[in-house]
Design a protein around this motif. Structure first.
Motif, PDB file in Angstrom:
ATOM      1  N   ASP A   1      -2.997   0.888  -3.694  1.00  0.00           N
ATOM      2  CA  ASP A   1      -2.054  -0.233  -3.606  1.00  0.00           C
ATOM      3  C   ASP A   1      -1.481  -0.577  -4.979  1.00  0.00           C
ATOM      4  O   ASP A   1      -1.971  -0.110  -6.004  1.00  0.00           O
TER       5      ASP A   1
ATOM      6  N   GLN B   1      -3.310   3.835   2.990  1.00  0.00           N
ATOM      7  CA  GLN B   1      -4.428   3.016   3.444  1.00  0.00           C
ATOM      8  C   GLN B   1      -5.521   3.902   4.033  1.00  0.00           C
ATOM      9  O   GLN B   1      -5.224   4.896   4.702  1.00  0.00           O
TER      10      GLN B   1
ATOM     11  N   ASP C   1      -7.890   3.502  -0.396  1.00  0.00           N
ATOM     12  CA  ASP C   1      -6.657   2.707  -0.365  1.00  0.00           C
ATOM     13  C   ASP C   1      -5.969   2.873  -1.710  1.00  0.00           C
ATOM     14  O   ASP C   1      -6.632   2.814  -2.750  1.00  0.00           O
TER      15      ASP C   1
ATOM     16  N   TYR D   1       0.817  -1.216   0.000  1.00  0.00           N
ATOM     17  CA  TYR D   1       0.000   0.000   0.000  1.00  0.00           C
ATOM     18  C   TYR D   1       0.854   1.272   0.000  1.00  0.00           C
ATOM     19  O   TYR D   1       1.800   1.384   0.780  1.00  0.00           O
TER      20      TYR D   1
END
Lengths: 187, 187
Positions: A96, A40, A94, A37
């Motif tokens: 990622d 987050q 998020d 990530y």
């Protein structure tokens, strides 16, 4: 890696070697593995990330736990949670890595310092923010008034060459269509 | 009317009387009647409009001729079609007046000139563009992951006091819900 950053900035404003070294001293660099990530949900967001190589996705999770793709970004894009970064509020998304990703990143404090000290950088960030604003407006138009086929065509235009790098489930979520609909569109 | 513009700019950067007079010389002012257009789809977009009083809505029309509300804006908001304005492409939305609306407006040429000549204005527009970018990101999140009730609550927060001024059909379209769903949410 810093060469890519320089090239990117110099697409908008030319820099002397000395100026670039000064700019560079305000950046840090980090490599993230696939699935790691950058940000987050709920995090305090310190940094705006410039993608040197790789591919990331930004997702928002709804009340019933379903995840929705907000954007996909690869080389030469800047990514962060803009509100969390600029207003120092907790992250609502998020971000990622879909692939191993190399980033150069800058804190809000350093960015504001650079903008104050080096007018060229203020102009650079104005141009980049305007581009982000325009891209967001296009995404809004796509979401509210484009049908599935138009969304798919818009994506082909906005992300040329990216379809092969992104899992179909991510593309379907970005477009807001089912996997079955996506299969129909892409054949 | 120019006082409102000065007050708005000075929320971000203080200006001397002389500076403000110079800024002002780059703006024009125009009053639009209810239902008149600031921008029409397909237009070449010369101006970014600052709303001094009144209320406008921006709409996008889809392939089957259905109109969708992109945003609603009242006093102290800047409105335009950002891509058309910055990249000199034809407008993809209509912006028309829900109420009689007074505007101060500036061409891209004058805006860029002011930014070059007066650094405070460059900083002002960077802050405003960042705010527009953040608002757009929130609208995207709302569109992709909020249910009808959350969208309605988000709207109450983003547009306090505006619900009474906007026809219910416009609110329903902004939220992407039917009139019946809107009635249920607002009781």
């Amino acid at each position: 890696m810093s060469n890519k950053l320089r090239q990117h900035i110099e697409e908008i404003v030319p820099l002397t070697d000395q100026e670039f070294q000064y700019v560079l001293s305000h950046f840090s660099f980090r490599k993230f593995k696939k699935r790691q990530y950058l940000i987050q949900q709920g995090d305090y967001v310190r940094n705006d990330f410039f993608i040197l190589s790789g591919l990331v996705k930004s997702c928002s999770t709804d009340q019933i736990g379903k995840s929705h793709v907000v954007f996909i970004a690869s080389e030469n894009w800047w990514v962060s949670d803009p509100e969390a970064y600029h207003n120092q509020t907790p992250a609502t998304v998020d971000i990622d890595c879909v692939e191993e990703t190399e980033t150069g990143y800058i804190s809000l404090e350093n960015r504001e310092k650079l903008c104050r000290e080096l007018r060229k950088l203020e102009y650079f960030f104005l141009r980049k923010t305007t581009a982000g604003y325009i891209a967001s407006q296009k995404r809004i138009l796509m979401l509210i008034s484009a049908n599935a086929r138009e969304r798919y065509q818009f994506m082909l235009l906005q992300y040329p060459g990216l379809l092969q790098r992104v899992p179909k489930s991510v593309i379907a979520s970005y477009l807001g269509v089912t996997r079955e609909t996506l299969s129909r569109l892409s054949t």
